[in-house]
Scaffold this active site. Structure first.
Site, PDB file in Angstrom:
ATOM      1  N   GLY A   1       0.815  -1.198   0.000  1.00 20.71           N
ATOM      2  CA  GLY A   1       0.000   0.000   0.000  1.00 20.71           C
ATOM      3  C   GLY A   1       0.849   1.249   0.000  1.00 20.71           C
ATOM      4  O   GLY A   1       2.046   1.209   0.297  1.00 20.71           O
TER       5      GLY A   1
ATOM      6  N   HIS B   1      -3.687   0.924   8.039  1.00 22.78           N
ATOM      7  CA  HIS B   1      -2.352   1.536   8.029  1.00 22.78           C
ATOM      8  C   HIS B   1      -2.304   2.734   7.074  1.00 22.78           C
ATOM      9  O   HIS B   1      -1.840   3.814   7.454  1.00 22.78           O
ATOM     10  CB  HIS B   1      -1.314   0.472   7.627  1.00 22.78           C
TER      11      HIS B   1
HETATM   12 NI    NI Z   1       2.950   3.359   5.588  1.00 28.50          NI
END
Ligand code: NI
Length: 166
Positions: free
Chosen positions: A47, A138
């Site tokens: 990500g 996150h």
């Molecule tokens: Ni990060």
């Protein structure tokens, strides 16, 4: 497409709260392309969040399809994402392109419901669990100026030096 520089801890700009995307235009698509190219240029990050490139709007990309044991919705570009339901909690190891020298154990919700817009401004909704839910939580933290380091219960026990990013 340009690969952009990733801001790294302790850069103060990582603390900035990002603003919602209001215009769904070609400029947004170009910036999303740059974000994706930068994610892919790195060492297999699942990500990335726009503010990691100094772009302070609420855009994240998550793709955990390469994690064989994780359920996955595939490659997701999520604009103005919001978690609307949380269920359970679980501890797991996280890394971050902005914290290249460490990984850490972080408690996250085990299951979430996520609402977001796609790059054309159309609404999306997902029930997520496990590693995909963790990755979204996150990346969403980055939009609020938070790093996984902020969620460690104990830096002494839950922070680990990494020899190489992989
Ligand atoms: Ni990060």
């Amino acid at each position: 497409m340009p690969v952009l520089q990733i801001l790294t801890y302790p850069d103060d700009r990582l603390r900035q709260v990002s603003t919602p995307v209001l215009e769904f235009d070609d400029a947004l698509e170009r910036r999303i392309d740059d974000l994706e190219d930068t994610r892919l240029s790195g060492p297999g990050a699942v990500g990335i969040a726009a503010p990691q490139l100094g772009w302070f709007e609420r855009v994240i990309i998550v793709d955990v399809a390469g994690r064989k044991k994780s359920s996955s919705h595939g490659h997701l570009v999520l604009v103005n994402p919001e978690i609307t339901e949380w269920d359970g909690f679980t501890m797991g190891r996280e890394g971050c392109l902005s914290v290249p020298d460490y990984t850490g154990n972080v408690v996250r919700a085990e299951r979430i419901h996520l609402q977001a817009l796609d790059p054309q401004g159309q609404p999306l909704g997902f029930d997520m669990e496990g590693f995909e839910a963790r990755a979204v939580q996150h990346e969403l933290d980055h939009l609020d100026g938070l790093l996984f380091l902020d969620r460690l219960v104990s830096r002494r026990q839950d922070l680990f030096a990494r020899k190489s990013y992989k």
